[in-house]
Design a protein around this motif. Structure first.
Motif, short mmCIF file in Angstrom:
data_model
loop_
_atom_site.label_atom_id
_atom_site.label_comp_id
_atom_site.label_asym_id
_atom_site.label_seq_id
_atom_site.Cartn_x
_atom_site.Cartn_y
_atom_site.Cartn_z
N CYS A 196 6.58 -12.98 -3.80
CA CYS A 196 7.82 -13.75 -3.62
C CYS A 196 9.00 -12.93 -4.12
O CYS A 196 9.17 -12.73 -5.32
CB CYS A 196 7.74 -15.07 -4.37
N ASP A 197 9.79 -12.42 -3.17
CA ASP A 197 10.98 -11.62 -3.48
C ASP A 197 11.94 -11.79 -2.31
O ASP A 197 11.52 -11.79 -1.15
CB ASP A 197 10.60 -10.15 -3.65
N ASP A 198 13.22 -11.94 -2.59
CA ASP A 198 14.17 -12.20 -1.52
C ASP A 198 14.60 -10.94 -0.76
O ASP A 198 15.29 -11.04 0.24
CB ASP A 198 15.42 -12.93 -2.05
N HIS A 199 14.16 -9.76 -1.21
CA HIS A 199 14.51 -8.52 -0.51
C HIS A 199 13.32 -8.02 0.30
O HIS A 199 12.27 -7.69 -0.27
CB HIS A 199 14.96 -7.45 -1.51
N SER A 200 13.51 -7.95 1.59
CA SER A 200 12.43 -7.52 2.49
C SER A 200 11.92 -6.13 2.14
O SER A 200 10.71 -5.87 2.16
CB SER A 200 12.91 -7.55 3.94
N ILE A 201 12.84 -5.23 1.80
CA ILE A 201 12.43 -3.85 1.51
C ILE A 201 11.56 -3.79 0.25
O ILE A 201 10.64 -2.97 0.16
CB ILE A 201 13.67 -2.93 1.39
N VAL A 202 11.83 -4.68 -0.70
CA VAL A 202 11.01 -4.73 -1.91
C VAL A 202 9.62 -5.25 -1.56
O VAL A 202 8.60 -4.72 -2.03
CB VAL A 202 11.67 -5.61 -2.99
N ARG A 203 9.57 -6.30 -0.74
CA ARG A 203 8.27 -6.84 -0.34
C ARG A 203 7.46 -5.78 0.40
O ARG A 203 6.25 -5.66 0.20
CB ARG A 203 8.44 -8.08 0.54
N GLN A 204 8.12 -5.01 1.25
CA GLN A 204 7.41 -3.96 1.99
C GLN A 204 6.84 -2.92 1.02
O GLN A 204 5.72 -2.44 1.19
CB GLN A 204 8.36 -3.29 2.98
N GLY A 205 7.63 -2.56 0.01
CA GLY A 205 7.16 -1.58 -0.97
C GLY A 205 5.96 -2.10 -1.75
O GLY A 205 4.99 -1.36 -1.98
N ILE A 206 6.02 -3.37 -2.15
CA ILE A 206 4.89 -3.95 -2.89
C ILE A 206 3.66 -4.03 -2.01
O ILE A 206 2.53 -3.74 -2.45
CB ILE A 206 5.27 -5.35 -3.43
N LYS A 207 3.85 -4.40 -0.75
CA LYS A 207 2.70 -4.48 0.16
C LYS A 207 2.03 -3.13 0.33
O LYS A 207 0.80 -3.04 0.42
CB LYS A 207 3.14 -5.03 1.52
N GLN A 208 2.83 -2.06 0.33
CA GLN A 208 2.26 -0.72 0.45
C GLN A 208 1.43 -0.38 -0.79
O GLN A 208 0.35 0.22 -0.70
CB GLN A 208 3.36 0.31 0.64
N ILE A 209 1.94 -0.78 -1.95
CA ILE A 209 1.20 -0.55 -3.19
C ILE A 209 -0.13 -1.30 -3.16
O ILE A 209 -1.18 -0.76 -3.51
CB ILE A 209 2.04 -0.98 -4.41
N LEU A 210 -0.09 -2.55 -2.72
CA LEU A 210 -1.30 -3.36 -2.67
C LEU A 210 -2.30 -2.80 -1.66
O LEU A 210 -3.52 -2.86 -1.88
CB LEU A 210 -0.97 -4.81 -2.31
N ALA A 211 -1.78 -2.25 -0.57
CA ALA A 211 -2.66 -1.71 0.46
C ALA A 211 -3.49 -0.54 -0.04
O ALA A 211 -4.57 -0.26 0.50
CB ALA A 211 -1.83 -1.29 1.67
N ASP A 212 -3.02 0.13 -1.06
CA ASP A 212 -3.73 1.28 -1.61
C ASP A 212 -4.83 0.88 -2.59
O ASP A 212 -5.56 1.74 -3.08
CB ASP A 212 -2.75 2.24 -2.30
N ALA A 213 -4.92 -0.42 -2.91
CA ALA A 213 -5.95 -0.91 -3.84
C ALA A 213 -7.01 -1.66 -3.04
O ALA A 213 -6.71 -2.68 -2.42
CB ALA A 213 -5.33 -1.82 -4.89
#
Length: 228
Positions: free
Chosen positions: A10-27
């Motif tokens: 939950c974050d109001d900035h799309s670019i932040v959510r995309q960055g977090i999703k990339q981090i999660l994808a590596d785990a």
């Protein structure tokens, strides 16, 4: 818990959510349960998931969001789903919100400047039902506990900043007043009546010992409470 850790972002900035999703994808042991761009959207996703028997394992929740800030959402989440681990994310200095987050039931507090390995570690830890705190947050928490124990012993608390006396809602109003917002603007942003905001303002002035909004802003600057 499922074989993999299901995380709701939950974050109001799309670019932040995309960055977090990339981090999660590596785990390999973490997957995305969903994403929300606001507090109400996050609550809707959690509630609908709960109705279908599929709560996320961890909620990553930003503090600074429109409509409802993260601490408001945290309070509601913990009231409705007390066992749901919530990891707070913020760009604010730890001293501003870390202890407040933990007191409201957060399972951890992580600054957005943290590296990806630390975020993964935090998610795994809170998913196991443990508390995640960084050394800097631990220091803040120890200070808060020490101040509280001093009060209980009747020793006074001269070293504790006056703004620590404020409730969560008072602190919200305090920061907005210090940032130059009018009572009407604050009422609209926090979905409160102007009279209610004025009542909070009066309490804030009394608790911080200042006389007006100018002095309140100067106090906030001295305490570095306007940094983002």
């Amino acid at each position: 818990m499922a074989a993999t850790i299901q995380v709701l972002i939950c974050d109001d900035h799309s670019i932040v959510r995309q960055g977090i999703k990339q981090i999660l994808a590596d785990a390999s042991d973490i997957t995305l349960a969903g994403e929300a761009g606001s507090g109400p959207e996050a609550m809707a996703l959690v509630r609908s998931g709960a109705a279908e028997g599929r709560l996320p394992d961890v909620v990553l929740l930003d503090i600074a969001m429109p409509q409802r800030d993260g601490l408001d959402v945290l309070k509601t989440l913990k009231a409705e789903f007390p066992k749901l681990p919530v990891l707070m994310l913020s760009t604010y200095p730890d001293r501003q919100y870390a202890v407040r987050s933990l007191k409201l039931g957060a399972a951890g507090y992580l600054n957005k400047s943290a590296d990806s390995e630390q975020m993964i570690e935090a998610i795994r830890k809170v998913a196991r039902g443990q508390l995640f705190i960084t050394p800097s947050v631990a220091e803040q928490l120890a200070g808060a506990v020490g101040a509280g124990s001093g009060l209980k012993k009747g020793q006074g608390n001269d070293e504790a900043p006056l703004h620590e006396r404020l409730s969560h809602r008072e602190y919200q109003v305090f920061r907005l007043l210090a940032a130059g917002k009018s009572v009407g603007e604050i009422a609209e942003q926090l979905v409160l009546s102007p009279n209610t905001v004025s009542t909070y303002r009066a309490r804030i002035l009394e608790k911080t010992g200042v006389r007006n909004d100018v002095e309140l802003a100067l106090y906030a600057v001295r305490q570095d409470l306007l940094q983002v």
